[in-house]
Design a protein around this motif. Structure first.
Motif, PDB file in Angstrom:
ATOM      1  N   HIS A   1      60.548 -69.036-110.888  1.00 42.48           N
ATOM      2  CA  HIS A   1      60.207 -68.845-109.474  1.00 42.48           C
ATOM      3  C   HIS A   1      60.300 -67.369-109.088  1.00 42.48           C
ATOM      4  O   HIS A   1      59.505 -66.871-108.283  1.00 42.48           O
ATOM      5  CB  HIS A   1      61.133 -69.679-108.600  1.00 42.48           C
ATOM      6  N   ALA A   2      61.259 -66.643-109.660  1.00 43.02           N
ATOM      7  CA  ALA A   2      61.390 -65.216-109.365  1.00 43.02           C
ATOM      8  C   ALA A   2      60.152 -64.452-109.823  1.00 43.02           C
ATOM      9  O   ALA A   2      59.667 -63.557-109.130  1.00 43.02           O
ATOM     10  CB  ALA A   2      62.639 -64.655-110.041  1.00 43.02           C
ATOM     11  N   VAL A   3      59.634 -64.803-110.998  1.00 47.39           N
ATOM     12  CA  VAL A   3      58.413 -64.152-111.505  1.00 47.39           C
ATOM     13  C   VAL A   3      57.247 -64.459-110.573  1.00 47.39           C
ATOM     14  O   VAL A   3      56.472 -63.567-110.191  1.00 47.39           O
ATOM     15  CB  VAL A   3      58.118 -64.621-112.937  1.00 47.39           C
TER      16      VAL A   3
ATOM     17  N   VAL B   1      69.621 -63.521-108.534  1.00 47.15           N
ATOM     18  CA  VAL B   1      71.068 -63.694-108.398  1.00 47.15           C
ATOM     19  C   VAL B   1      71.435 -65.180-108.513  1.00 47.15           C
ATOM     20  O   VAL B   1      72.444 -65.535-109.135  1.00 47.15           O
ATOM     21  CB  VAL B   1      71.561 -63.102-107.065  1.00 47.15           C
ATOM     22  N   VAL B   2      70.614 -66.059-107.925  1.00 46.75           N
ATOM     23  CA  VAL B   2      70.868 -67.496-108.076  1.00 46.75           C
ATOM     24  C   VAL B   2      70.810 -67.897-109.548  1.00 46.75           C
ATOM     25  O   VAL B   2      71.649 -68.667-110.040  1.00 46.75           O
ATOM     26  CB  VAL B   2      69.851 -68.312-107.259  1.00 46.75           C
ATOM     27  N   ALA B   3      69.822 -67.356-110.288  1.00 46.57           N
ATOM     28  CA  ALA B   3      69.702 -67.657-111.715  1.00 46.57           C
ATOM     29  C   ALA B   3      70.937 -67.194-112.477  1.00 46.57           C
ATOM     30  O   ALA B   3      71.444 -67.896-113.367  1.00 46.57           O
ATOM     31  CB  ALA B   3      68.450 -67.005-112.284  1.00 46.57           C
ATOM     32  N   ALA B   4      71.447 -66.014-112.137  1.00 49.85           N
ATOM     33  CA  ALA B   4      72.667 -65.526-112.788  1.00 49.85           C
ATOM     34  C   ALA B   4      73.843 -66.446-112.483  1.00 49.85           C
ATOM     35  O   ALA B   4      74.688 -66.727-113.357  1.00 49.85           O
ATOM     36  CB  ALA B   4      72.975 -64.102-112.325  1.00 49.85           C
ATOM     37  N   GLY B   5      73.909 -66.944-111.255  1.00 49.87           N
ATOM     38  CA  GLY B   5      74.993 -67.840-110.873  1.00 49.87           C
ATOM     39  C   GLY B   5      74.925 -69.179-111.584  1.00 49.87           C
ATOM     40  O   GLY B   5      75.955 -69.697-112.054  1.00 49.87           O
TER      41      GLY B   5
ATOM     42  N   THR C   1      65.113 -59.384-100.794  1.00 48.39           N
ATOM     43  CA  THR C   1      63.755 -59.780-101.127  1.00 48.39           C
ATOM     44  C   THR C   1      63.852 -61.154-101.789  1.00 48.39           C
ATOM     45  O   THR C   1      64.912 -61.524-102.310  1.00 48.39           O
ATOM     46  CB  THR C   1      63.098 -58.787-102.099  1.00 48.39           C
ATOM     47  N   PRO C   2      62.765 -61.916-101.795  1.00 47.58           N
ATOM     48  CA  PRO C   2      62.851 -63.240-102.423  1.00 47.58           C
ATOM     49  C   PRO C   2      63.164 -63.153-103.909  1.00 47.58           C
ATOM     50  O   PRO C   2      63.907 -63.982-104.435  1.00 47.58           O
ATOM     51  CB  PRO C   2      61.464 -63.840-102.170  1.00 47.58           C
ATOM     52  N   THR C   3      62.630 -62.148-104.581  1.00 49.85           N
ATOM     53  CA  THR C   3      62.881 -62.006-106.017  1.00 49.85           C
ATOM     54  C   THR C   3      64.351 -61.723-106.286  1.00 49.85           C
ATOM     55  O   THR C   3      64.953 -62.300-107.198  1.00 49.85           O
ATOM     56  CB  THR C   3      62.012 -60.878-106.603  1.00 49.85           C
TER      57      THR C   3
ATOM     58  N   PRO D   1      58.730 -71.863-100.100  1.00 44.86           N
ATOM     59  CA  PRO D   1      59.126 -72.148-101.490  1.00 44.86           C
ATOM     60  C   PRO D   1      60.518 -71.627-101.839  1.00 44.86           C
ATOM     61  O   PRO D   1      61.197 -72.209-102.685  1.00 44.86           O
ATOM     62  CB  PRO D   1      58.049 -71.418-102.317  1.00 44.86           C
ATOM     63  N   LEU D   2      60.943 -70.545-101.203  1.00 42.88           N
ATOM     64  CA  LEU D   2      62.271 -69.996-101.475  1.00 42.88           C
ATOM     65  C   LEU D   2      63.376 -70.805-100.799  1.00 42.88           C
ATOM     66  O   LEU D   2      64.508 -70.873-101.300  1.00 42.88           O
ATOM     67  CB  LEU D   2      62.337 -68.546-100.985  1.00 42.88           C
ATOM     68  N   ALA D   3      63.061 -71.445 -99.676  1.00 44.65           N
ATOM     69  CA  ALA D   3      64.080 -72.040 -98.821  1.00 44.65           C
ATOM     70  C   ALA D   3      65.006 -73.029 -99.527  1.00 44.65           C
ATOM     71  O   ALA D   3      66.223 -72.989 -99.298  1.00 44.65           O
ATOM     72  CB  ALA D   3      63.404 -72.698 -97.613  1.00 44.65           C
TER      73      ALA D   3
END
Length: 399
Positions: A372-374, A277-281, A270-272, A222-224
């Motif tokens: 997704h992070a949650v 960081v992706v969300a911040a970007g 970690t996946p979270t 799911p993270l990929a």
């Protein structure tokens, strides 16, 4: 009580797994793979203006790379497990150089079908390299991070060098590809000295395989897609939205994977953490797109690059930890396949751009990454509690 799986030793004739500097020499093929992917990305704007291509055609040229890459990953992974990583990786590298030569011809003649064919073959060769080469180099150097580091270095340098050459050199649609041809030939020469790695004999343990497969599907796959969704927003969507020049596009193409490379080298992920960081970007990218602020867009590219590095590091490391030794190439191929699905993100955003604005779309992606992070943080917690409950009866049994 289930007996933990034990990997059978390699046959006596097999080459030892870790072979020192040979792993580093062979890893240059991964640099060539990353370079081949991003050298074309830096030239998208030039193709648009020089050949009069539409936005959807240009984005399609970018996406056809993934169309060739995903089947190659799914085929080359099992093939490398059966026939050997070295053989598949070196054949893929030869095809990788050939695809660049085809792009050079397409750039000289201005044939869209040649560009499409070259990009498709680039995807095929890069997919085979990622599947076979990642497993081969990991076993040669005993480092699951090394393939990702060299691929990221190729992403970072290939796009920038191609953009600089295209800006100032003559016949830019041809000369921009020359460095990759030289790199590919040199990487192949270096890799020839690296031996095949020993492939452990499979040990049948259906319970253990199902357990690790379940964890792989719930935590890694799911993270990929975020691995490449993040950087493509940084160096495809943002430059296209802000209509930046060739040099800034090349800088973004270098900054995103370059930041990812530095992050992957120094930070345990970690996946979270990667998703946050992706969300911040993406949030920063949404503001940059709304205000047409180029410095803010560059900052967004840096943050997205860090998210890419964190996600890639976790994905490769976790895949290597969970995969059965005799199936490392095919499990690695599954991870890369899911990761490259994220490369369709710019194309999807272009299609949805007829319905709403890019800033709103990027805001929606930010919310999706946060959700997704949650979810990911809860997935990390559950195995810990389950492991505590499972080991308690075993403890009593041992007593």
């Amino acid at each position: 009580m289930t007996t933990p799986p034990v990997t059978a030793p390699a046959p006596a004739t097999a080459v030892p797994v870790a072979t020192g500097t040979r792993g580093a020499r062979a890893a240059w093929i991964m640099l060539a793979s990353g370079w081949s992917a991003n050298q074309f990305s830096a030239l998208l704007g030039a193709y648009r203006s020089r050949f009069g291509l539409t936005e959807s055609t240009v984005t399609g040229l970018f996406a056809v790379y993934v169309v060739g890459l995903i089947p190659a990953l799914l085929i080359a992974g099992p093939l490398a497990d059966r026939r050997g990583r070295r053989r598949v990786a070196l054949a893929a590298l030869a095809l990788n150089v050939l695809s660049t030569l085809l792009l050079m011809v397409g750039g000289a003649w201005g044939g869209t079908w040649l560009l499409l064919s070259g990009r498709f073959l680039t995807g095929v060769s890069a997919g085979a390299l990622l599947a076979a080469g990642s497993a081969w180099i990991k076993e040669l150097s005993d480092s699951p991070r090394r393939p990702g580091l060299f691929v990221s270095a190729g992403f970072a340098t290939g796009g920038l060098v191609a953009a600089l050459i295209a800006q100032w050199a003559p016949w830019p649609m041809v000369t921009a590809y020359v460095p990759h041809v030289v790199l590919g030939v040199a990487a192949g020469w270096l890799a020839l000295a690296a031996p095949e790695t020993g492939r452990p004999t499979p040990v049948h343990s259906p319970e253990a395989h199902e357990h690790t497969g379940h964890r792989f599907r719930r935590t890694v796959l799911p993270l990929a897609p975020w691995v490449f969704a993040a950087p493509t927003i940084g160096f495809v969507t943002l430059p296209s939205t802000l209509h930046t020049g060739l040099i800034l596009t090349g800088v973004a193409t270098a900054v995103v994977p370059g930041t990812g490379l530095l992050t992957a080298r120094r930070v345990r992920s970690t996946p979270t953490a990667g998703l946050l960081v992706v969300a911040a970007g993406t949030a920063t990218a949404a503001v940059a797109a709304a205000t047409e602020n180029e410095p803010l867009a560059l900052l967004a590219a840096i943050v997205l690059g860090a998210g890419y590095g964190l996600s890639l590091t976790y994905g490769l490391t976790r895949t290597a930890a969970l995969a059965p030794a005799h199936q490392l190439a095919r499990w690695t191929a599954r991870f890369w396949t899911a990761a490259y699905l994220g490369m369709f993100t710019p194309y999807v955003l272009t299609l949805l751009g007829h319905v709403t604005t890019t800033p709103l779309l990027l805001t929606a992606i930010t919310l999706l990454a946060l959700a997704h992070a949650v979810f990911s943080s809860r997935q990390v917690e559950r195995p810990t509690r389950r492991r505590t409950r499972d080991t308690f009866p075993q403890f009593l049994q041992k007593r």
